[in-house]
Design a protein around this motif. Structure first.
Motif, short mmCIF file in Angstrom:
data_model
loop_
_atom_site.label_atom_id
_atom_site.label_comp_id
_atom_site.label_asym_id
_atom_site.label_seq_id
_atom_site.Cartn_x
_atom_site.Cartn_y
_atom_site.Cartn_z
N HIS A 127 0.86 -1.20 0.00
CA HIS A 127 0.00 0.00 0.00
C HIS A 127 0.89 1.24 0.00
CE1 HIS A 127 -4.04 -1.82 1.35
NE2 HIS A 127 -3.28 -2.76 0.83
N TYR A 128 0.56 2.17 -0.86
CA TYR A 128 1.34 3.41 -0.96
C TYR A 128 0.42 4.61 -0.88
CZ TYR A 128 5.25 0.63 -2.94
OH TYR A 128 6.26 -0.26 -3.13
N ALA A 129 1.02 5.77 -0.56
CA ALA A 129 0.29 7.04 -0.67
C ALA A 129 0.54 7.61 -2.06
CB ALA A 129 0.80 8.02 0.39
N CYS A 130 -0.42 8.38 -2.55
CA CYS A 130 -0.21 9.01 -3.86
C CYS A 130 1.11 9.77 -3.86
CB CYS A 130 -1.36 9.96 -4.18
SG CYS A 130 -2.80 9.11 -4.80
N GLY A 131 1.81 9.70 -4.97
CA GLY A 131 3.11 10.34 -5.10
C GLY A 131 4.26 9.39 -4.84
N ASP A 132 3.98 8.26 -4.15
CA ASP A 132 5.05 7.30 -3.85
C ASP A 132 5.51 6.59 -5.12
OD1 ASP A 132 4.99 7.91 -1.20
OD2 ASP A 132 3.91 6.12 -0.56
N CYS A 133 6.61 5.86 -4.94
CA CYS A 133 7.24 5.16 -6.07
C CYS A 133 7.11 3.65 -5.85
CB CYS A 133 8.71 5.58 -6.11
SG CYS A 133 9.60 4.81 -7.46
N VAL A 134 6.69 2.93 -6.87
CA VAL A 134 6.51 1.47 -6.73
C VAL A 134 7.79 0.70 -7.05
CG1 VAL A 134 4.02 1.59 -7.19
CG2 VAL A 134 5.61 1.15 -9.08
N VAL A 135 8.85 1.44 -7.40
CA VAL A 135 10.11 0.78 -7.75
C VAL A 135 10.92 0.54 -6.48
CG1 VAL A 135 12.17 0.90 -9.20
CG2 VAL A 135 10.10 2.13 -9.90
N GLN A 136 11.26 -0.72 -6.22
CA GLN A 136 11.98 -1.04 -4.98
C GLN A 136 13.44 -1.36 -5.22
OE1 GLN A 136 10.13 -4.05 -2.53
NE2 GLN A 136 8.15 -3.65 -3.42
N ASP A 137 13.90 -1.29 -6.48
CA ASP A 137 15.32 -1.59 -6.74
C ASP A 137 15.91 -0.43 -7.54
OD1 ASP A 137 14.35 -1.89 -9.28
OD2 ASP A 137 14.75 -4.04 -9.44
N ASP A 138 17.23 -0.53 -7.83
CA ASP A 138 17.84 0.57 -8.59
C ASP A 138 18.24 0.10 -9.98
OD1 ASP A 138 19.83 -1.10 -7.82
OD2 ASP A 138 20.91 0.37 -6.58
N ALA A 139 17.46 -0.85 -10.51
CA ALA A 139 17.74 -1.31 -11.88
C ALA A 139 17.56 -0.14 -12.85
CB ALA A 139 16.79 -2.44 -12.24
N PRO A 140 18.36 -0.11 -13.92
CA PRO A 140 18.25 1.02 -14.84
C PRO A 140 16.90 1.09 -15.54
CG PRO A 140 19.96 -0.55 -15.56
CD PRO A 140 19.36 -1.11 -14.32
N GLY A 141 16.51 2.30 -15.90
CA GLY A 141 15.23 2.50 -16.59
C GLY A 141 14.77 3.92 -16.37
N LEU A 142 14.04 4.48 -17.33
CA LEU A 142 13.60 5.86 -17.18
C LEU A 142 12.38 5.95 -16.26
CD1 LEU A 142 13.90 7.67 -20.64
CD2 LEU A 142 15.31 7.90 -18.58
N PRO A 143 12.40 6.90 -15.31
CA PRO A 143 11.23 7.07 -14.44
C PRO A 143 9.99 7.40 -15.25
CG PRO A 143 13.09 8.39 -13.67
CD PRO A 143 13.47 7.86 -15.00
N LEU A 144 8.85 6.99 -14.72
CA LEU A 144 7.56 7.26 -15.36
C LEU A 144 6.61 7.79 -14.29
CD1 LEU A 144 5.32 6.96 -17.55
CD2 LEU A 144 5.18 4.53 -16.92
N PHE A 145 6.04 8.96 -14.54
CA PHE A 145 5.11 9.59 -13.59
C PHE A 145 3.70 9.42 -14.14
CE2 PHE A 145 9.22 11.31 -12.69
CZ PHE A 145 9.22 11.51 -11.32
N VAL A 146 2.91 8.61 -13.43
CA VAL A 146 1.55 8.27 -13.89
C VAL A 146 0.54 9.03 -13.03
CG1 VAL A 146 -0.10 6.38 -14.23
CG2 VAL A 146 2.36 5.95 -14.51
N PHE A 290 12.57 11.89 -18.15
CA PHE A 290 11.60 10.97 -17.55
C PHE A 290 10.37 10.95 -18.46
CE2 PHE A 290 11.23 15.18 -15.58
CZ PHE A 290 9.92 15.50 -15.90
N TYR A 291 9.49 10.01 -18.21
CA TYR A 291 8.22 9.94 -18.94
C TYR A 291 7.08 10.39 -18.03
CZ TYR A 291 10.01 7.20 -22.89
OH TYR A 291 10.68 6.79 -24.01
N THR A 292 6.01 10.92 -18.64
CA THR A 292 4.74 11.11 -17.93
C THR A 292 3.66 10.37 -18.69
OG1 THR A 292 4.17 13.10 -19.16
CG2 THR A 292 5.42 13.41 -17.11
N MET A 293 2.63 9.98 -17.97
CA MET A 293 1.48 9.34 -18.62
C MET A 293 0.25 9.66 -17.80
SD MET A 293 -0.80 6.69 -19.14
CE MET A 293 -0.48 5.38 -17.98
N ALA A 294 -0.71 10.35 -18.41
CA ALA A 294 -1.95 10.71 -17.71
C ALA A 294 -3.07 9.83 -18.24
CB ALA A 294 -2.28 12.17 -17.93
#
Ligand code: BEZ
Ligand code: FE
Length: 312
Positions: A127-146, A290-294
């Motif tokens: 369970h997360y609060a809005c704004g939190d990040c679901v990524v738990q590791d530091d594997a490479p990849g571009l952030p995505l803000f949904v 980074f990416y955004t997706m609405a």
């Protein structure tokens, strides 16, 4: 004399239940099943036999081909075990699952279309609060803000709605497929704010292949089809008094949207993944790129239910 529905040539079929010709087989089987007490089972089996018999009369398999077909179905069962359901996979790549999902998830009144739950849904998402990040590791990849808003089909925002998400990693693996990922990485459960809004950070997912080691993989190869699904994020959106929505949102820049091996890409489920190359993130203060997706969801009034996870 009786004439079964599936006899367009109007071949005579006698009242006897002894077999006289290829048409009489269908009618005799129909009669044998006619005493089924459960009315739904009676209807379903009568239609199944009618269509299967018509199918066989159309393709007229040799004995060897019929045997091959039965062996294929048996192989689906043999390839099915705790971590792989080849029968469901066969239904997926033949478009059966998407057809049923589409039939059972009408979009009239503006409800967001449904999509397959898929084999990777797991219970107990963090369970997360809005704004939190679901990524738990530091594997490479571009952030995505949904981000987006959950509304009823009447347009009213739904506060406190559950928005549960899960997705594959930037290398196309779910946490349970990848020993390098922490348990329940890239999974999360959020609640919408008073204005129906939700927002979270993740990493851009990649498309991935369905399992190809079994009979379904052989079929896809024989059909010259690739085994990939386009990059997507799974969503369950639920609130009391509303019919739960199980769906997926696809990356609009994927080049296989029209050849998804499971035919899952509904036109209205293509999300705009925008690459931002300068500036700071909309929240969390990360530097570009980074990416955004609405993406907004519309729920229709109905019963709130939760799907059964196919895996632990
Ligand atoms: C999925 O969306 O996760 C999925 C659906 C059908 C087959 C394989 C994967
Ligand atoms: Fe998936």
């Amino acid at each position: 004399m009786e004439t079964p529905q599936s006899n367009p040539a109007q071949k005579p079929v006698s009242a006897s239940s002894l077999i006289e010709n290829e048409w009489s087989v269908t009618e005799v089987v129909r009669r044998a099943m006619a005493q089924t007490e459960d009315p739904r089972l009676r209807t379903v089996m009568a239609a199944l036999v009618k269509h299967l018999h018509d199918f066989l009369r159309e393709v007229r398999p040799t004995d060897e081909e019929f045997e091959m077909g039965l062996e294929f179905i048996a192989a689906l069962g043999h390839a099915t075990h705790a971590t792989n359901n080849e029968v469901v996979l066969a239904a997926d790549v033949l478009g059966l699952s998407t057809l049923v999902t589409t039939m059972n998830n009408g979009t009239s009144e503006g409800r967001t279309p449904g999509a397959l739950l898929g084999p990777f849904y797991r219970a107990h998402a963090p369970h997360y609060a809005c704004g939190d990040c679901v990524v738990q590791d530091d594997a490479p990849g571009l952030p995505l803000f949904v981000s987006g808003t959950v509304r009823g089909t009447d347009g009213a925002p739904i506060p406190g709605a559950v928005v549960e998400v899960w997705q594959a990693s930037p290398v196309g693996l779910y946490d349970n497929q990848d020993p390098k990922q922490p348990d329940r990485n890239l999974r999360g459960l959020f609640h919408t704010h008073a204005d129906g809004g939700y927002y979270f950070r993740t990493v851009r997912p990649a498309g991935y292949p369905v399992p190809t080691g079994g009979p379904v993989g052989k079929l896809l190869a024989a059909q010259n089809r690739h085994p990939y699904r386009p990059a997507h994020i799974h969503f369950i959106v639920a609130a009391p008094g509303y019919r739960t929505l199980v769906t997926q949102v696809f990356a609009d820049d994927s080049d296989i949207l029209e050849t998804d091996v499971t035919f899952g890409v509904h036109r209205q489920l293509v999300g705009a993944f925008r690459l931002v190359e300068a500036g700071r993130s909309p929240w969390g203060d990360l530097p570009a790129p980074f990416y955004t997706m609405a993406f907004d969801f519309a729920l229709e009034p109905g019963e709130q239910t939760f799907p059964k996870p196919p895996i632990d």
